[in-house]
Design an enzyme around this catalytic site. Structure first.
Site, PDB file in Angstrom:
ATOM      1  CD  GLU A  48       9.347   9.710   0.233  1.00  0.00           C
ATOM      2  OE1 GLU A  48       9.488   8.300   0.169  1.00  0.00           O
ATOM      3  OE2 GLU A  48       8.602  10.393  -0.915  1.00  0.00           O
ATOM      4  CE  LYS A 121       6.869   5.245   0.062  1.00  0.00           C
ATOM      5  NZ  LYS A 121       7.731   6.222  -0.999  1.00  0.00           N
ATOM      6  CB  CYS A 158       5.585   9.203   0.184  1.00  0.00           C
ATOM      7  SG  CYS A 158       5.546   9.567  -1.726  1.00  0.00           S
TER       8      CYS A 158
END
Length: 299
Positions: A48, A121, A158
């Site tokens: 990331e 995300k 994540c």
């Protein structure tokens, strides 16, 4: 059991980052990608926000200058790299979508300079040392796998890795493998026992996604200490521990907690199909009884 095996060679890069020199970091990533490609890896995952330090340790409006338009210089660089090496490449960028509108975005290239697909995300944390809500607008592209020449890639980022709903929806929409570019680490003020509980939970939840959806999971985390720009803050010791798990949650490869690493794994995609036949979770789901899942909380 099926007789003809379909083997997919995947790789990931676990790296430390020491500066916000994007061009230097891109070149370092390129070196790693080339080394993996030379060993026959077909699909490569980078961690990331690999272009810079993990800047979310503080809230600073000047940091928005690090963001990249898509398409832009970063996608041109990594697209050219994917074409040069003949690999499917999963990158992670700080996207400037418009003035005042930014995302944490994974971009996939399929052996070409062209963008095969993107994922923004969806789950954005806001915790001490991880002030991501200041920088990132939640994604709006849904949980759609990205179609490539090697299969449908379920790319999540994540904090998404803690949510079974995200993994399930990716799998329901046809993801053959789940990929998690990650930046997570320890607060040095925590005890050794607490650190191990946190890391254990992180590993367990992602292996559980593999089990619950009968798909392999590939996780690339950054590694090493990054100081906080805030005086008195302890910074983050990113715990590495990148790994690849098979469709029953079995660990196929794992990196250390403290060293940079490359992982290469041959994933038997034929076995993945066999596991789905033996453990038919999707057959037995009670979709008629799950309406409450759309509520914030139960009754």
């Amino acid at each position: 059991m099926q007789n003809n095996k379909h083997i997919l060679k995947v790789g990931l890069v676990q790296a430390s980052v020491s500066s916000n020199d994007k061009h230097l970091n891109w070149q370092r990533s390129a070196e790693e990608v080339r080394l993996l490609a030379q060993q026959g890896v077909e699909c490569i995952l980078l961690q990331e926000l690999h272009s810079t330090l993990y800047f979310c340790q503080e809230e600073n409006v000047d940091t928005f200058d690090l963001a990249e338009p898509i398409p832009g210089e970063a996608t041109a660089f990594f697209g050219s790299l994917a074409a040069e090496c003949g690999v499917v490449l999963i990158t992670s960028l700080f996207e400037k979508r418009a003035s005042g509108l930014y995302h944490n975005t994974a971009v996939v290239f399929d052996k070409s300079t062209e963008i095969a697909g993107m994922y923004r995300k969806m789950h954005i944390p806001d915790d001490p040392g991880f002030y991501e809500k200041f920088y990132f607008t939640p994604g709006d592209l849904g949980f759609e796998p990205i179609k490539t020449s090697i299969g449908n890639l379920g790319v999540l980022v994540c904090w998404d890795q803690w949510y079974p709903e995200a993994a399930r929806l990716m799998a329901m929409n046809g993801a053959d493998i789940l990929f998690y570019p990650t930046a997570i680490g320890w607060d040095e003020r925590d005890s050794a026992d607490e650190k191990q509980r946190q890391q254990g939970a992180w590993e367990t939840i992602q292996r559980a996604h593999a089990v619950a959806n009968s798909v392999p999971v590939v996780v690339a985390n950054r590694v090493g200490f990054e100081a906080s720009p805030i005086s008195g803050d302890p910074g983050i010791n990113f715990w590495g521990h990148s790994f690849v798990a098979g469709p029953q949650g079995e660990i196929l490869a794992m990196a250390s907690d403290a060293e940079e690493a490359q992982l290469i794994v041959d994933i038997d995609m034929t076995r993945t199909e066999d596991v789905k036949r033996i453990w038919p979770y999707f057959r037995d789901r009670r979709i008629d009884a799950y309406n409450e899942i759309n509520k914030r909380w139960g009754s």
